[in-house]
Enzyme design. Structure first.
Site, PDB file in Angstrom:
ATOM      1  CB  SER A  24      -8.245   0.678   5.607  1.00 29.63           C
ATOM      2  OG  SER A  24      -9.104   1.781   5.551  1.00 29.63           O
ATOM      3  CE  LYS A  64      -3.953   2.005   2.459  1.00 27.23           C
ATOM      4  NZ  LYS A  64      -4.765   1.776   3.516  1.00 27.23           N
ATOM      5  CB  SER A  98      -8.192   3.460   2.792  1.00 28.74           C
ATOM      6  OG  SER A  98      -7.469   2.970   3.698  1.00 28.74           O
TER       7      SER A  98
HETATM    8  N1  GLN Z   1     -12.959   3.911   6.234  1.00 29.90           N
HETATM    9  C1  GLN Z   1     -12.471   4.360   7.374  1.00 29.90           C
HETATM   10  C2  GLN Z   1     -12.182   5.856   7.343  1.00 29.90           C
HETATM   11  O1  GLN Z   1     -12.611   6.440   6.303  1.00 29.90           O
HETATM   12  C3  GLN Z   1     -11.379   3.627   7.862  1.00 29.90           C
HETATM   13  C4  GLN Z   1     -10.128   3.941   7.128  1.00 29.90           C
HETATM   14  C5  GLN Z   1      -9.263   3.170   7.510  1.00 29.90           C
HETATM   15  O2  GLN Z   1      -9.142   2.140   8.061  1.00 29.90           O
HETATM   16  N2  GLN Z   1      -7.782   3.686   6.944  1.00 29.90           N
HETATM   17  O3  GLN Z   1     -11.816   6.353   8.153  1.00 29.90           O
END
Ligand code: GLN
Length: 490
Positions: free
Chosen positions: A178, A79, A154
């Protein structure tokens, strides 16, 4: 059978036994990427030159009879918020479009010591803020199961790369879901380890008390192989747990007799897609048939997790992202008259709308006069949620819930309403709030044929129980053996 569709464990064995060379494995995966990547757009950067150089070194060592590690020669994707020495690490943001770290994250060092080869850096929501990978500054990653839909987020690029067989495994980060939510949308395994088990050194910080790095893989066995390499104490991360190293592969046993699986009936109520609920009910049945004891538990505070998360995470983000000021590194605006204008313009140009929203929310909840009402209160509720899980684990070994309330949605479907997007994380966020380990395993398909994930949650540092239960579920189902169509329309 093509090389790229083997599992990580299988390809590592073939390399070790000299049935294939590392170069052949790399050639095969890069030609797969060439064929599929134009449709999926999982990667921001590909690192062929470095990968082939490493392949040559590793092959030489292998040919000399050396042990090149448990992941010897296996190509893996990373990532783009995990620092890679000499390779751009953009966080999918204009702010870091030209940022090249001068050091490796600890997880990169560990993977390379174990013989893995980095294939490239994957797309994500900007600064890991989002659930669909749509907030990336660079591109939209498509779901390999339906190219008209999102891969989740994400870590959408990392999930899609493994799902579309463009990497044997990948790394993601999970602050509120994420890793697990995109794993669920793309029908791969996604593991968020206990907070503190895997070093965060070199992970670009979003919300430091919640962030954790973990693997995506095609099977629980492969995810376990990755965890064995990633886990362990690191002096460079003050929140890293100093525990004895474990061999998690001991948990790869298809047996749950005597294990109690908790079902939080008061948490899985409204707002869940009927097909997801049906898959969940079926999963409970599968575990019962495999010999587990199913027990109803209560998690009465879990429903406050999302509200708590959007205070704690944004507060921490507003502080962490303060470093991007256009002075030290990152995007710098060109025309400015004074320092303040330089700050303002650099940040206005460098950050996208979701990141700005989070910074503003976080600054607000921390500001004087509001701190007690929001931030302090959220910390108190966080403690209640932690206690809630502790109590629940007095009655069960592992908790089982769906990973997400829905299956993958179409591009733009939730973009107009941040709240709708945030609701996709309702089942994953509580796990981060409490610092627990969680895993999403392929758990079925909806009536359109879109993947559904089943999530298991365990006590802190109880990854062995977690993996054994997840492995048993996988061995008693065949969802993980299905491959995506990489076409549009479902
Ligand atoms: N979707 C969640 C957010 O927008 C979690 C994102 C993540 O785990 N980095 O914060």
């Amino acid at each position: 059978m093509s090389l790229y569709s083997l599992t990580l464990t299988e390809v590592a064995k073939k390399i070790k036994n000299k049935e294939v060379t590392i170069k052949e494995v790399l050639d095969d995966i890069y030609s797969r990427i060439e064929a599929v990547e134009p449709k999926v757009d999982a990667y921001i950067t590909l690192t062929q030159d470095l990968a082939y150089k490493r392949a040559e070194e590793l092959q030489q060592r292998l040919d000399n009879g050396e042990d090149i590690g448990v992941l010897g020669g296996v190509p893996i994707a990373i990532k783009d918020n995990i620092c890679t020495n000499g390779v751009k690490t953009t966080c999918a943001s204009r702010m870091l479009e030209n940022f090249t770290p001068i050091y490796d994250a600890t997880v990169i060092k560990r993977l390379e010591e174990a013989g893995a080869i980095v294939l490239g850096k994957t797309n994500m929501d900007e600064f890991a803020m989002g659930s669909s990978t749509e907030t990336s500054y660079f591109k939209k990653t498509k779901n390999p199961w339906d190219l008209a839909r999102v891969p989740g987020g994400s870590s959408g690029g990392s999930a899609a790369a493994v799902s579309a067989q463009m990497a044997y495994a990948s790394l993601g980060s999970d602050t509120g879901g994420s890793i697990r939510q995109p794993a669920s949308y793309c029908s791969v395994v996604g593991l968020k380890p206990t907070y503190g088990l895997v070093s965060r050194f070199g992970l670009v910080a979003f919300a430091s008390s919640l962030d954790q790095i973990g693997p995506f893989a095609r099977t629980v066995e492969d995810a376990t192989m990755m965890l064995n390499v990633l886990a362990g104490h690191d002096n460079m991360d003050t929140t890293s747990a100093n525990l004895e190293k474990q061999d998690y592969t001991e948990a790869l046993v298809n047996d749950v007799k005597g294990k109690v699986i908790g079902i939080p009936t008061d948490f899985i109520t409204e707002g869940i897609h009927a097909d997801v609920k049906a898959a969940y009910d079926k999963a409970i049945e599968t575990m019962k048939n495999a010999g587990a004891e199913i027990k109803e538990i209560t998690l009465s505070y879990a429903k406050y997790s999302l509200a708590t998360y959007y205070i704690v995470a944004t507060a921490e983000a507003s502080s962490n992202l303060g470093r991007y000021d256009g002075i030290r590194y990152g995007h710098r605006a060109e025309d400015f008259n004074d320092l303040e204008e330089l700050y303002r313009k650099s940040r206005t140009e460098g950050f996208g709308p979701e990141v700005k929203r989070r910074i503003m929310l976080g600054t607000y909840v921390l500001s004087s006069g509001y701190y007690d009402a929001y931030y302090k209160r959220a910390q108190q509720v966080r403690t209640l949620i932690v206690e809630n899980f502790k109590k629940a684990f007095e009655d069960c070994d592992v908790i089982m819930i769906p990973t997400a309330p829905n299956t993958s949605f179409k591009f733009g479907e939730h973009s107009a309403s941040p709240l709708e997007m945030y609701l996709e994380d309702i089942y994953t966020v509580p796990v981060n709030i409490a610092g627990l380990p969680g895993i999403s395993v392929p758990g079925g398909f909806d009536s359109k044929g879109l993947p559904i994930g089943i999530q298991f949650i365990a006590k802190s540092f109880d990854e062995k129980n977690l993996l054994q239960v997840a492995y048993t579920f996988e061995q008693n189902t065949d969802y993980h053996t299905k491959e995506p169509t990489i076409e549009e329309g479902k």
